[in-house]
Design an enzyme around this catalytic site. Structure first.
Site, PDB file in Angstrom:
ATOM      1  N   HIS A   1       1.103  -1.301  -0.073  1.00 17.99           N
ATOM      2  CA  HIS A   1       0.125   0.255   0.270  1.00 17.99           C
ATOM      3  C   HIS A   1       0.970   1.052   0.223  1.00 17.99           C
ATOM      4  CE1 HIS A   1      -2.789   2.749   2.368  1.00 17.99           C
ATOM      5  NE2 HIS A   1      -3.434   2.713   1.114  1.00 17.99           N
TER       6      HIS A   1
ATOM      7  N   HIS B   1      -1.121  11.062  -2.216  1.00 20.56           N
ATOM      8  CA  HIS B   1      -2.410  11.038  -1.904  1.00 20.56           C
ATOM      9  C   HIS B   1      -3.304  11.632  -0.952  1.00 20.56           C
ATOM     10  CE1 HIS B   1      -5.210   9.868   1.361  1.00 20.56           C
ATOM     11  NE2 HIS B   1      -5.446   8.949   0.922  1.00 20.56           N
TER      12      HIS B   1
END
Length: 250
Positions: A8, A51
């Site tokens: 991730h 992100h």
């Protein structure tokens, strides 16, 4: 436990997320066959890997990604927040990450957008993927259904997947309507009934974000095809070894 390990944002428990340091560290581990990353657009239309919609948490910059040109974004320090060893780590462009990963690891590329925030994002990402002939090495995911519909319109050959942290009753119908063959779902929503339904429709499931061995083992017991997305590939390896030792103990 044969569940695929998805790193991730790279090996983000140790290295700064969504940086080349995190991706390189993840790729050094044989258990990592997939990596997940987030893509937005700079003000001048360059796909960049980050992100948050704003720069403050993971860089020394300020403001929104979409309001900053690539020339300025690539000068920011995206590593110091994680530790002095990563001072000077940069925000990578998508093209840098694709060049590094091509032929080595598969990618779950999340289109980080809301509404019409980035109307050019799907096309820009598709261009970089096709340029490297990586259509079969990636899946394009998003929380935003409209972005997935646009990807399928522009590139029918690409696999797409909805990201969700719920289990609505009409989930399968929604996926089929969008022509998605992938589901990225919060791991607490995964159970045998969901997996039976998704298997029957030919939809691959990835559970996120799982960092403890007990949860990993529980997911593996539910279904060996659930992809496990984790910040901790090292913990996945420990869970794999412990599970395997039970079956191969002399």
């Amino acid at each position: 436990m044969n569940n695929l390990c998805v790193a991730h944002r790279g090996f983000s428990s140790l290295a700064p997320e969504n940086t080349m340091a995190a991706f390189n560290m993840a790729m050094e581990r044989p258990e990592v066959q997939w990596m997940e990353l987030d893509v937005q657009l700079s003000r001048d239309g360059v796909p960049v890997v980050i992100h948050d919609f704003t720069l403050e948490r993971t860089t020394n910059g300020k403001g929104r990604v979409k309001d900053t040109d690539w020339a300025a974004l690539k000068l920011l320090d995206a590593g110091s927040w994680k530790g002095n060893n990563y001072t000077g780590e940069r925000i990578p462009s998508l093209r840098e990450v694709l060049d590094r990963c091509c032929g080595k690891v598969r990618l779950n590329i999340e289109l980080k957008t809301q509404g019409d925030m980035y109307p050019g994002l799907p096309a820009a990402v598709i261009y970089e993927i096709r340029k490297r002939h990586m259509q079969h090495d990636v899946v394009i995911t998003s929380f935003e259904p409209a972005a997935l519909v646009e990807v399928k319109k522009l590139a029918p050959e690409l696999q797409t997947g909805l990201i969700i942290d719920a289990k609505p009753g009409d989930l399968l119908a929604a996926l089929q309507q969008m022509h998605c063959t992938f589901l990225s779902i919060g791991y607490t929503n995964v159970d045998k009934a969901l997996m039976r339904q998704m298997h029957g429709a030919g939809i691959q499931v990835m559970a996120w974000t799982v960092d403890d061995k007990a949860s990993m083992k529980k997911l593996a017991a539910i279904d060996s095809d659930v992809m496990i997305c984790t910040n901790r590939p090292d913990v996945w390896e420990e869970a794999f070894e412990e599970t395997s030792s039970r079956f191969f103990r002399p």
